[in-house]
Design an enzyme around this catalytic site. Structure first.
Site, PDB file in Angstrom:
ATOM      1  N   ASP A 112       0.917  -1.174   0.145  1.00 28.03           N
ATOM      2  CA  ASP A 112      -0.008  -0.028   0.009  1.00 28.03           C
ATOM      3  C   ASP A 112       0.721   1.294   0.012  1.00 28.03           C
ATOM      4  OD1 ASP A 112      -1.614   2.223   0.691  1.00 28.03           O
ATOM      5  OD2 ASP A 112      -3.102   0.876   1.769  1.00 28.03           O
ATOM      6  N   LYS A 131      -6.055  10.373  -1.411  1.00 30.16           N
ATOM      7  CA  LYS A 131      -4.958  11.026  -0.601  1.00 30.16           C
ATOM      8  C   LYS A 131      -4.278  11.986  -1.668  1.00 30.16           C
ATOM      9  CE  LYS A 131      -7.229   8.738   2.473  1.00 30.16           C
ATOM     10  NZ  LYS A 131      -6.582   7.462   2.842  1.00 30.16           N
TER      11      LYS A 131
END
Ligand code: PLP
Length: 425
Positions: free
Chosen positions: A214, A239
C-alpha cells in the site's frame, strides 16, 4: 492507431511522467478535437455493427485470444470507460507498472485485490499498524472466507517480518505479504526488498508468494515498490493522488497478467470507479509532482521546527532518521523523500493533545490526508481507535500523539498556527 510508445519519447529521450500527465493516452481527434479529455458520462457504448459487438465481447469475456494490436473495445462502463482507461494508462507511468486498475475507493482496490488472489486455506501476512479499514478487512472479513491472516509489528523491523513469515507458514499456505510503509501514524519503515526476498524463499514453482504494498503515503512520487520487486501496488487515490480532499478512489498496479485478473473480479464485484471520478483524478495528476514536492518541503520545515519546540516531546518523521537507526538504511534504499506526514507527541497525554487540536485554526481537525490543506488528528481516539490502547502502545501509538498531514500553505503560517496552539499548554 497511434502508437503509445511514440507518445512517451522524443527521439531517444524518454519523457518524464510529469510531462505526460496532460496528454498521455488521449486522442483529441476521437473527441471533436477537445484539448481535454471529456467526461464520458455514459453507461453504455454504441457498436458500429453486430460483428463488432460480438468481437468486443469475445475479448472482454476471454472467449478467444486477443489479436496483435487489438484492445478491449468500449462496451459498458462497468467493464471500461475512456476516463478510466486513460487514467489507468497515466497511473502506470509513475510506478513503471505494466497495467493499472482504478476503483471507486482505496478499500475497493484492496478488497478486490485480496479476493482476486486469496483462496480458502491461504494465509495473508501483513505489517501493523495498518490502515484501519484494511485491518478490519484482514482481521474480521477474510477469515470468514477461510483465509487466515497474521500480523507482525512494523516496529520490530526485518527480524519481526522473518518471524511473521515463519508463523504465517505454520497457519497454512502463505500466499501474500501485504505491507504499508511508512506505517501510519508511527512512520516506521518496512523493508520492501526484504519482503520480496522472504516471499521468493517461501514460493514454490506452483505457488508464488505475492508482495503487495500500500503505497498511499509516499507514492507514486517518492517510493516505487515495483522497482524494488513488489508484485502489486495499492493506492487510496483519495489521498495524495486526488490531492484536493474532494474525491474517494483507489488503484491496484502490477503486471498485465495480474491486473487482468484484478479487472476480471472488478467487473463482477462492480467496484470500478465512475467516469466523473476518473476525470477528477486526471485533473489531479497534472499537478501531482508540484503538490507532493511542496507538501514534502513544508513537512520538513515543520518537523524540524517541532523538534525544537519546548511543548513537543517527540517527532516521528523519516527525514530525521540518522545513521545507526535500523530504519535509516531502508529509508536510503527505498524513499526519495521523507514525504509529508509528520506525527508528534505533545508533553502530557490525551488531554493535552486535545487542547492543542482544539486550538488549531488554519490547520483543520479532520482525518484523511494528502490534500492541499493541512489536517491534524488524534490517532489514538480517531483513526486507530478500534485498536485497544495496550495494543496501540505496543505499536508505538501514544495517547499524546498528533498526526499532521502537511499541505501547500505558507510554512510560516503553519508554524504560527502550531505555535499558538501549542502555547495553550
Ligand atoms: C485512506 C487509506 C486507505 C483507504 O482508502 P479509501 O480511499 O478511503 O477507501 C487505504 N490505505 C491507506 C494507507 C489509506 O490512507
Amino acid at each position: 492507431m497511434k502508437d503509445r510508445y511514440d507518445e512517451r519519447r522524443i527521439g531517444d529521450r524518454e519523457l518524464a511522467p510529469e510531462s505526460l500527465m496532460m496528454s498521455y493516452g488521449y486522442r483529441p481527434s476521437l473527441s471533436e478535437g477537445a484539448l481535454k479529455c471529456p467526461i464520458f458520462q455514459t453507461s453504455t457504448f454504441v457498436f458500429n455493427s453486430a460483428e463488432e459487438g460480438k468481437a468486443f465481447f469475445e475479448v472482454a469475456y476471454g472467449l478467444r485470444e486477443q489479436e496483435a494490436g487489438e484492445s478491449l473495445g468500449l462496451i459498458y462502463s462497468r467493464l471500461n470507460n475512456p476516463d478510466l482507461e486513460i487514467l489507468e494508462d497515466r497511473l502506470t507511468l509513475w510506478d513503471r507498472a505494466e497495467a493499472a486498475a482504478v476503483f471507486e475507493s482505496g478499500m475497493a482496490a484492496i478488497a478486490t485485490t485480496a479476493f482476486t488472489f486469496l483462496r480458502p486455506g491461504d494465509v495473508l501476512l501483513f505489517s501493523e499498524p495498518i490502515y484501519g479499514g484494511t485491518q478490519y478487512l484482514f482481521r474480521e472479513i477474510l477469515p470468514q472466507f477461510g483465509i487466515r491472516t497474521h500480523a507482525y509489528r512494523a516496529g520490530d523491523g526485518t527480524a519481526g517480518m522473518l518471524q511473521g513469515v515463519e508463523e504465517a507458514k505454520a497457519l497454512g499456505h502463505l500466499r501474500m505479504i501485504h505491507l504499508e510503509t511508512p506505517a501510519n501514524p508511527t512512520n516506521h519503515l518496512v523493508d520492501i526488498e526484504a519482503a520480496v526476498r522472504l516471499a521468493r524463499e517461501a514460493s514454490t514453482p506452483e505457488r508464488k508468494v505475492l508482495v503487495a504494498v500500500d503505497n498511499t503515503f509516499m507514492g507514486p512520487l517518492f517510493q516505487q515498490p515495483i522497482a524494488l520487486g513488489a508484485d502489486l501496488v495499492l493506492y487510496s487515490l483519495t489521498k495524495y493522488v486526488g490531492g484536493h480532499s474532494d474525491v474517494i478512489a483507489g488503484a491496484c498496479l502490477g503486471s498485465a497478467e495480474r491486473i487482468q485478473a484484478v479487472k476480471g473480479s472488478r467487473t463482477f464485484f462492480g467496484s470500478m470507479a465512475g467516469p466523473w471520478t476518473g476525470w477528477l483524478l486526471m485533473r489531479s495528476l497534472e499537478t501531482l509532482k508540484l503538490r507532493m514536492n511542496a507538501q514534502a518541503e513544508n513537512a520538513g520545515i515543520l518537523a524540524d521546527w517541532l523538534l525544537e519546540h519546548p511543548h513537543v516531546e517527540r517527532v516521528y518523521f523519516p527525514g530525521h532518521l540518522r545513521e545507526g537507526d535500523p530504519d535509516y538504511d531502508i529509508f536510503q534504499r527505498q524513499c526519495s523523500s521523507a514525504g509529508a506526514m509528520v506525527s508528534f507527541d505533545v508533553r502530557g497525554g490525551e488531554e493535552e493533545a486535545f487542547q492543542v487540536l482544539n486550538a488549531l485554526r488554519l490547520i483543520k481537525l479532520a482525518v484523511s490526508l494528502g490534500g492541499t490543506e493541512s489536517l491534524a488528528q488524534h490517532p489514538g481516539t480517531m483513526t486507530h481507535s478500534d485498536i485497544p490502547p495496550e495494543d496501540q502502545r505496543k505499536m508505538g501509538i501514544t495517547a499524546s500523539m498528533i498526526r499532521l498531514s502537511v499541505g501547500v500553505e505558507n510554512p510560516d503560517d503553519l508554524k504560527a498556527d502550531l505555535n499558538q496552539a501549542l502555547s495553550v499548554l
